[in-house]
Design an enzyme around this catalytic site. Sequence first.
Site, PDB file in Angstrom:
ATOM      1  N   ASN A  35       2.051   6.153  -5.250  1.00 20.40           N
ATOM      2  CA  ASN A  35       1.368   5.958  -3.953  1.00 20.40           C
ATOM      3  C   ASN A  35       1.703   7.206  -3.148  1.00 20.40           C
ATOM      4  O   ASN A  35       2.857   7.407  -2.796  1.00 20.40           O
ATOM      5  CB  ASN A  35       1.924   4.679  -3.338  1.00 20.40           C
ATOM      6  N   ASN A  90      -3.092   5.347   7.451  1.00 21.24           N
ATOM      7  CA  ASN A  90      -3.869   5.266   6.211  1.00 21.24           C
ATOM      8  C   ASN A  90      -4.886   6.394   6.152  1.00 21.24           C
ATOM      9  O   ASN A  90      -5.189   7.024   7.172  1.00 21.24           O
ATOM     10  CB  ASN A  90      -4.616   3.923   6.164  1.00 21.24           C
ATOM     11  N   CYS A  99       5.127   0.718   5.646  1.00 22.28           N
ATOM     12  CA  CYS A  99       4.715   1.308   4.367  1.00 22.28           C
ATOM     13  C   CYS A  99       5.972   1.433   3.509  1.00 22.28           C
ATOM     14  O   CYS A  99       6.837   2.260   3.814  1.00 22.28           O
ATOM     15  CB  CYS A  99       4.079   2.671   4.612  1.00 22.28           C
ATOM     16  N   ASN A 101       6.484   2.237   0.137  1.00 18.83           N
ATOM     17  CA  ASN A 101       6.649   3.436  -0.694  1.00 18.83           C
ATOM     18  C   ASN A 101       6.870   4.662   0.192  1.00 18.83           C
ATOM     19  O   ASN A 101       7.669   5.552  -0.138  1.00 18.83           O
ATOM     20  CB  ASN A 101       5.409   3.643  -1.569  1.00 18.83           C
ATOM     21  N   ASN A 223      -4.200  -6.218   3.106  1.00 16.46           N
ATOM     22  CA  ASN A 223      -3.925  -5.640   1.781  1.00 16.46           C
ATOM     23  C   ASN A 223      -4.034  -6.779   0.770  1.00 16.46           C
ATOM     24  O   ASN A 223      -3.400  -7.827   0.968  1.00 16.46           O
ATOM     25  CB  ASN A 223      -2.519  -5.039   1.768  1.00 16.46           C
ATOM     26  N   CYS A 250       1.531  -0.228  -3.974  1.00 16.99           N
ATOM     27  CA  CYS A 250       1.697  -0.474  -2.543  1.00 16.99           C
ATOM     28  C   CYS A 250       3.060  -1.146  -2.380  1.00 16.99           C
ATOM     29  O   CYS A 250       3.251  -2.267  -2.861  1.00 16.99           O
ATOM     30  CB  CYS A 250       0.568  -1.382  -2.039  1.00 16.99           C
ATOM     31  N   GLY A 251       3.982  -0.450  -1.723  1.00 19.14           N
ATOM     32  CA  GLY A 251       5.373  -0.919  -1.693  1.00 19.14           C
ATOM     33  C   GLY A 251       5.546  -2.259  -0.996  1.00 19.14           C
ATOM     34  O   GLY A 251       6.226  -3.151  -1.512  1.00 19.14           O
TER      35      GLY A 251
HETATM   36  N1  LIG Z   1      -2.384   0.124   3.707  1.00 26.25           N
HETATM   37  C1  LIG Z   1      -1.224  -0.515   4.346  1.00 26.25           C
HETATM   38  C2  LIG Z   1      -0.218   0.545   4.807  1.00 26.25           C
HETATM   39  C3  LIG Z   1       0.381   1.289   3.650  1.00 26.25           C
HETATM   40  C4  LIG Z   1       1.209   0.373   2.838  1.00 26.25           C
HETATM   41  C5  LIG Z   1       1.551   0.864   1.456  1.00 26.25           C
HETATM   42  N2  LIG Z   1       1.191   2.207   1.124  1.00 26.25           N
HETATM   43  C6  LIG Z   1       2.990   0.594   1.148  1.00 26.25           C
HETATM   44  O1  LIG Z   1       3.597   1.332   0.363  1.00 26.25           O
HETATM   45  O2  LIG Z   1       3.522  -0.427   1.673  1.00 26.25           O
HETATM   46  C7  LIG Z   1      -1.676  -1.273   5.588  1.00 26.25           C
HETATM   47  O3  LIG Z   1      -2.619  -0.850   6.229  1.00 26.25           O
HETATM   48  O4  LIG Z   1      -1.008  -2.275   5.892  1.00 26.25           O
END
Ligand SMILES: N[C@H](CCC[C@H](N)C(=O)O)C(=O)O
Length: 348
Positions: A35, A90, A99, A101, A223, A250-251
């Site tokens: 990611n 994003n 986020c 990751n 998500n 997606c972490g």
């Molecule tokens: N798209 C997610 C944010 C990035 C989360 C993702 N990249 C992670 O590693 O948690 C949102 O709008 O809630």
Amino acid sequence: MNDSFFCGNLETLNDFLVGVRRLKIEVIKCHGSGNDFLLIDEWNNDYSFSEVERSHLAKALCSRDTDLGADGILYVMKSEHADGRMRVFNSDGSEASMCGNGLRCVARYICEYTQQDSALIETMKADLMVQREKDIYPEIPTYLVEISPVSFKAQDLPLNIDQESLLNEKLPTLTEEVSFTAVAVPNPHLIAVVNQQQLSSELQRELSEYVNGPNELFPDGVNVSFVKPLKKGEIFVRTFERGVGFTNACGTAMSASTLVSCLQELNEFEKPVEVYNNGGKVRCVAHRKGETYQIDLIGNASYVYRTTVEIDLRVPNEFKLTPKVEYVEEIERYAKLQEQVKEYLERV
Ligand SMILES: N[C@H](CCC[C@H](N)C(=O)O)C(=O)O
């Protein structure tokens, strides 16, 4: 006095009057489990972007049609009360509250900068503990980040339904095919435990595009993760991210999926769960104290390259890059990890 003098001066004067924003921005391309992000240190470079500029930069620099491209931008900023602050945008320019990751990448950046093995990082809704961990793969920088707060209240996503929560239940207005759990960690996640046939179908894309477009259920989007149990202590997660689309991993989703797998007694609280994904793998441990939950997310924080973006913020789509300086060994080591994960997933 020839024109170029006036042009030069006029341009400079004009630039000053219209507030031209020509900048050279240092960028580190990094990733957590594939990611990928652009890490920008506003703090030590003193960039001080406006709110609009942060969003426009994310849209411009994350576009996969450019020589950069990423799932999002991680802005590292000074915190008044913690070791540092992370804001995440994003690739569509929307800001997320968390986020996972990305937080591991920021954890590495701040720990290396402060020469500490742990830190407290301010995020939109919580100050989160992060720490260096022993490498889960040889020579791959590994960090643990705290994922919290956790809420199963539909209103905390928000999810507009006429009940308090959605715990492994159908959402008939969305689909009859799978059951969902809705959870905020604190960004919003909709999670379904599925079989291989459902994972391979177009169902996840169709419903993810719906709930991330104009809809009654999730006004802020969500998500969406499909979770396939592999065996006790192992799951595979694929996520369609709000504000991005399908990503390698997606972490926060992998953390929330681990929690859901424990609630559904597929895995155990307090025990590590290996979470496989299209970008590699991470390890999660879900904790429960009474009705309070928290998840540890442990995985790589890898650097790919550094570059400098030469940009005029009034026209952010027109930028130039200095030659990329690659972290060659990190790239090679992570590729070995991905190869091992790919071979394993073909066998399991
Ligand atoms: N798209 C997610 C944010 C990035 C989360 C993702 N990249 C992670 O590693 O948690 C949102 O709008 O809630």
